[in-house]
Design a protein around this motif. Structure first.
Motif, PDB file in Angstrom:
ATOM      1  N   GLY A   4       0.853  -1.244   0.191  1.00 23.57           N
ATOM      2  CA  GLY A   4       0.073  -0.026   0.048  1.00 23.57           C
ATOM      3  C   GLY A   4       0.745   1.131   0.013  1.00 23.57           C
ATOM      4  N   SER A   5       0.325   2.323  -0.492  1.00 28.34           N
ATOM      5  CA  SER A   5       0.860   3.650  -0.559  1.00 28.34           C
ATOM      6  C   SER A   5       1.349   4.006   0.935  1.00 28.34           C
ATOM      7  N   SER A   6       2.560   4.339   1.130  1.00 29.51           N
ATOM      8  CA  SER A   6       3.154   4.931   2.358  1.00 29.51           C
ATOM      9  C   SER A   6       4.714   5.182   2.177  1.00 29.51           C
ATOM     10  N   LEU A  25       2.556   3.613  -5.262  1.00 28.62           N
ATOM     11  CA  LEU A  25       3.583   4.637  -4.555  1.00 28.62           C
ATOM     12  C   LEU A  25       3.024   5.787  -3.582  1.00 28.62           C
ATOM     13  N   LYS A  26       3.877   5.905  -2.805  1.00 29.01           N
ATOM     14  CA  LYS A  26       3.318   7.108  -1.863  1.00 29.01           C
ATOM     15  C   LYS A  26       2.675   8.227  -2.540  1.00 29.01           C
ATOM     16  N   SER A  27       1.641   8.872  -1.923  1.00 31.93           N
ATOM     17  CA  SER A  27       0.682   9.715  -2.497  1.00 31.93           C
ATOM     18  C   SER A  27       1.469  11.038  -2.954  1.00 31.93           C
ATOM     19  N   LEU A  28       1.124  11.623  -3.865  1.00 33.54           N
ATOM     20  CA  LEU A  28       1.737  12.955  -4.320  1.00 33.54           C
ATOM     21  C   LEU A  28       0.540  13.837  -3.754  1.00 33.54           C
ATOM     22  N   LEU A  58      -6.775   6.952  -6.411  1.00 33.59           N
ATOM     23  CA  LEU A  58      -7.166   8.297  -5.941  1.00 33.59           C
ATOM     24  C   LEU A  58      -7.386   8.095  -4.265  1.00 33.59           C
ATOM     25  N   ASN A  59      -6.603   8.734  -3.739  1.00 34.33           N
ATOM     26  CA  ASN A  59      -6.559   8.870  -2.221  1.00 34.33           C
ATOM     27  C   ASN A  59      -7.366  10.047  -1.903  1.00 34.33           C
ATOM     28  N   ILE A  60      -8.672   9.904  -1.747  1.00 29.17           N
ATOM     29  CA  ILE A  60      -9.713  11.181  -1.402  1.00 29.17           C
ATOM     30  C   ILE A  60      -9.966  11.176  -0.130  1.00 29.17           C
ATOM     31  N   VAL A  92     -10.168   3.974  -6.855  1.00 30.53           N
ATOM     32  CA  VAL A  92     -10.685   4.659  -5.900  1.00 30.53           C
ATOM     33  C   VAL A  92     -10.365   4.075  -4.271  1.00 30.53           C
ATOM     34  N   LYS A  93      -9.460   4.990  -3.529  1.00 37.50           N
ATOM     35  CA  LYS A  93      -9.129   4.323  -2.249  1.00 37.50           C
ATOM     36  C   LYS A  93     -10.305   4.943  -1.309  1.00 37.50           C
ATOM     37  N   MET A  94     -11.221   4.280  -0.758  1.00 37.74           N
ATOM     38  CA  MET A  94     -12.356   4.927  -0.009  1.00 37.74           C
ATOM     39  C   MET A  94     -11.897   4.915   1.465  1.00 37.74           C
ATOM     40  N   PHE A 118      -0.304   2.995  13.062  1.00 37.64           N
ATOM     41  CA  PHE A 118      -0.395   1.777  12.509  1.00 37.64           C
ATOM     42  C   PHE A 118      -2.019   1.100  12.888  1.00 37.64           C
ATOM     43  N   SER A 119      -2.251   0.390  11.999  1.00 39.90           N
ATOM     44  CA  SER A 119      -3.432  -0.378  12.510  1.00 39.90           C
ATOM     45  C   SER A 119      -3.028  -1.506  13.315  1.00 39.90           C
ATOM     46  N   ASN A 120      -4.244  -2.086  13.909  1.00 42.55           N
ATOM     47  CA  ASN A 120      -4.349  -3.218  14.795  1.00 42.55           C
ATOM     48  C   ASN A 120      -5.088  -4.466  14.096  1.00 42.55           C
ATOM     49  N   SER A 136      -8.159  -3.683   2.346  1.00 40.51           N
ATOM     50  CA  SER A 136      -6.913  -2.867   2.866  1.00 40.51           C
ATOM     51  C   SER A 136      -7.534  -2.226   4.404  1.00 40.51           C
ATOM     52  N   HIS A 137      -6.664  -2.090   5.228  1.00 35.94           N
ATOM     53  CA  HIS A 137      -6.617  -1.446   6.624  1.00 35.94           C
ATOM     54  C   HIS A 137      -6.792  -2.806   7.610  1.00 35.94           C
ATOM     55  N   GLY A 138      -5.795  -3.206   8.288  1.00 35.25           N
ATOM     56  CA  GLY A 138      -5.746  -4.127   9.539  1.00 35.25           C
ATOM     57  C   GLY A 138      -5.625  -5.512   9.019  1.00 35.25           C
ATOM     58  N   VAL A 139      -4.846  -5.745   7.694  1.00 38.31           N
ATOM     59  CA  VAL A 139      -4.453  -7.095   7.314  1.00 38.31           C
ATOM     60  C   VAL A 139      -2.966  -7.346   8.010  1.00 38.31           C
ATOM     61  N   LEU A 188      -1.224  -4.137   2.012  1.00 36.72           N
ATOM     62  CA  LEU A 188      -0.434  -4.145   3.306  1.00 36.72           C
ATOM     63  C   LEU A 188       0.245  -3.362   3.535  1.00 36.72           C
ATOM     64  N   CYS A 189       0.388  -2.561   4.676  1.00 35.33           N
ATOM     65  CA  CYS A 189       1.025  -1.445   4.885  1.00 35.33           C
ATOM     66  C   CYS A 189       1.689  -1.559   6.397  1.00 35.33           C
ATOM     67  N   SER A 190       0.670  -1.398   7.593  1.00 37.92           N
ATOM     68  CA  SER A 190       1.259  -1.837   8.875  1.00 37.92           C
ATOM     69  C   SER A 190       1.952  -2.867   8.951  1.00 37.92           C
ATOM     70  N   MET A 191       1.809  -4.172   8.683  1.00 40.08           N
ATOM     71  CA  MET A 191       2.503  -5.390   8.763  1.00 40.08           C
ATOM     72  C   MET A 191       3.835  -5.328   7.924  1.00 40.08           C
TER      73      MET A 191
HETATM   74  C1  LIG Z   1       3.373   5.917   7.735  1.00 43.45           C
HETATM   75  C2  LIG Z   1       2.199   5.743   6.773  1.00 43.45           C
HETATM   76  C3  LIG Z   1       2.000   6.476   5.808  1.00 43.45           C
HETATM   77  C4  LIG Z   1       1.098   6.496   4.658  1.00 43.45           C
HETATM   78  N1  LIG Z   1       0.983   6.973   3.504  1.00 43.45           N
HETATM   79  C5  LIG Z   1      -0.107   7.238   2.768  1.00 43.45           C
HETATM   80  C6  LIG Z   1      -0.122   7.733   1.577  1.00 43.45           C
HETATM   81  O1  LIG Z   1       0.726   8.880   1.167  1.00 43.45           O
HETATM   82  N2  LIG Z   1      -1.313   7.791   0.689  1.00 43.45           N
HETATM   83  C7  LIG Z   1      -2.154   6.796   0.916  1.00 43.45           C
HETATM   84  O2  LIG Z   1      -3.048   6.770   0.089  1.00 43.45           O
HETATM   85  N3  LIG Z   1      -2.203   6.116   1.950  1.00 43.45           N
HETATM   86  C8  LIG Z   1      -1.038   6.178   3.165  1.00 43.45           C
HETATM   87  N4  LIG Z   1      -1.038   5.436   4.053  1.00 43.45           N
HETATM   88  C9  LIG Z   1      -2.369   4.693   4.356  1.00 43.45           C
HETATM   89  C10 LIG Z   1      -2.009   3.232   3.926  1.00 43.45           C
HETATM   90  O3  LIG Z   1      -1.683   2.886   2.410  1.00 43.45           O
HETATM   91  C11 LIG Z   1      -2.993   2.175   4.325  1.00 43.45           C
HETATM   92  O4  LIG Z   1      -4.232   2.477   3.439  1.00 43.45           O
HETATM   93  C12 LIG Z   1      -3.358   2.033   5.901  1.00 43.45           C
HETATM   94  O5  LIG Z   1      -2.435   2.176   6.682  1.00 43.45           O
HETATM   95  C13 LIG Z   1      -4.229   0.792   6.201  1.00 43.45           C
HETATM   96  O6  LIG Z   1      -3.545  -0.315   5.866  1.00 43.45           O
HETATM   97  P1  LIG Z   1      -2.765  -1.110   6.999  1.00 43.45           P
HETATM   98  O7  LIG Z   1      -3.803  -1.454   8.018  1.00 43.45           O
HETATM   99  O8  LIG Z   1      -2.482  -2.084   6.466  1.00 43.45           O
HETATM  100  O9  LIG Z   1      -1.869  -0.310   7.619  1.00 43.45           O
HETATM  101  C14 LIG Z   1       0.128   5.577   5.050  1.00 43.45           C
HETATM  102  C15 LIG Z   1       0.031   4.999   6.172  1.00 43.45           C
HETATM  103  C16 LIG Z   1       1.089   4.925   6.990  1.00 43.45           C
HETATM  104  C17 LIG Z   1       1.246   3.885   8.267  1.00 43.45           C
END
Ligand SMILES: Cc1cc2nc3c(=O)[nH]c(=O)nc-3n(C[C@H](O)[C@H](O)[C@H](O)COP(=O)(O)O)c2cc1C
Length: 325
Positions: free
Chosen positions: A20-22, A44-47, A128-130, A164-166, A212-214, A240-243, A262-265
């Motif tokens: 996931g974007s981060s 990619l990390k959002s612009l 789209l990170n709305i 679209v990221k909701m 981070f998520s739980n 997404s969110h919490g995996v 995946l992001c927090s994991m």
């Molecule tokens: C440090 C950090 C930076 C993030 N930056 C972005 C970002 O730039 N754009 C975006 O759409 N989401 C961003 N996110 C959100 C993650 O992409 C993800 O949607 C969110 O953390 C939920 O997933 P998770 O439970 O696996 O962490 C970020 C999350 C973290 C923890």
């Protein structure tokens, strides 16, 4: 051998795990590491439009000349966007997995301008990170209409898939997803995790909550994945969110997801966890005699189970009336 290949938003992924974007996806080296670890795609990390504007505003304050301010604004913007486009180009040249760009804007004109450049740089899709929270300053339906307006405009401008990221604060999520699908959106991510505010009771100040998520965040993601998958058939969802485990990834697919973000994991366990998750998913598929993901994708979504109420509020009463300390 079981195949983990999946299709998400018009892209073919060798497996459903998407970084996931981060901050983990903001440089070429990190993206290459994630590809090596085995992910099926990277977002990619959002612009951020605000990020660009605040940089140019800070610099503009130091000048009294309107021409100079204009020049600084344009320069900073081009530089920021330029770096982002370079990252897309270099990731596309160095990696074989799909590279999904991500933007977060608030002005409609900026969404389309960024998106055009991102498509030209070679991104495989755009997410789209709305981030729109209606704290009472907008009319009731504004967030829903904003999502649709952005997609409508982008569809006129670009041809790569639009994802679209909701957020979780949409009042009728399946209804909006249905409308986004009709406008030509190629997939949705359920859900983004917005900044979490907290209160420091010693200083009596607002502070940042957990970044981070739980694992417990996943159950709500699962509920909405199952409901949207059932109510908006033939449409791609990324869970997404919490995996936080391979079991969550399997559950997401059973609920109807085509991909798992995946992001927090990844932050907490490092990219090496991707290989372990993939091995365990494949092992589970073999045990359950599935040859590919489509054999069980959505098997337990809202419309494929005998009692859809299991995903709804009625369970709340049952759960708490049976709860014993
Ligand atoms: C440090 C950090 C930076 C993030 N930056 C972005 C970002 O730039 N754009 C975006 O759409 N989401 C961003 N996110 C959100 C993650 O992409 C993800 O949607 C969110 O953390 C939920 O997933 P998770 O439970 O696996 O962490 C970020 C999350 C973290 C923890």
């Amino acid at each position: 051998m079981a195949s983990l290949e999946t299709k998400f938003a018009g892209l073919t992924l060798k497996n459903p795990l998407v970084a996931g974007s981060s901050g983990l996806t903001n440089s070429l080296n990190k993206i290459k590491d994630l590809e090596k670890a085995g992910v099926g795609a990277v977002v990619l990390k959002s612009l951020f439009e605000e990020q660009i504007e605040s940089h140019s505003e800070k610099l503009s304050l130091s000048s009294d000349y309107p021409e100079a301010i204009d020049y600084i604004n344009t320069y900073v913007k081009m530089n920021h966007v330029g770096n982002y486009l370079d990252l897309i180009r270099s990731a596309k040249a160095a990696c074989n997995i799909p590279i999904i760009a991500s933007i977060n804007c608030y002005k409609l004109s900026q969404w389309t301008e960024f998106a055009k450049n991102i498509e030209a740089a070679g991104a495989d899709a755009i997410e789209l990170n709305i981030f729109l929270l209606n704290a009472g300053e907008f009319p009731d339906n504004y967030p829903e209409e904003f999502h649709q307006n952005v997609v409508r405009e982008l569809k006129k401008t670009i041809h790569i898939p639009i994802i679209v990221k909701m957020g979780k604060t949409i009042s009728n999520l399946p209804g909006l997803v249905k409308k986004l699908k009709a406008l030509g959106t190629n997939g949705v991510v359920l859900f983004n995790r917005f900044y979490q505010p907290d209160i420091d009771i010693d200083k009596e100040e607002i502070v940042s909550g957990p970044v981070f998520s739980n694992p417990s965040d996943f159950n709500d993601t699962l509920r909405w994945t199952a409901i949207v998958s059932g109510k908006v058939p033939e449409f791609d969802i990324a869970c997404s969110h919490g995996v936080h485990s391979w079991e969550d990834a399997i559950k997401g697919i059973l609920a109807g997801a085509s991909a798992i973000q995946l992001c927090s994991m990844l932050y907490q366990k490092g990219p090496g966890i991707v290989g372990d998750v993939l091995i365990s998913m494949e092992k589970w598929m073999k045990q359950h005699r599935y040859k590919n993901l489509s054999e069980f994708k959505g098997k337990l979504n809202y419309t494929n189970i005998a009692s859809p109420a299991l995903y709804e509020r009625v369970q709340f009463m049952k759960y708490f009336s049976n709860f014993k300390q």
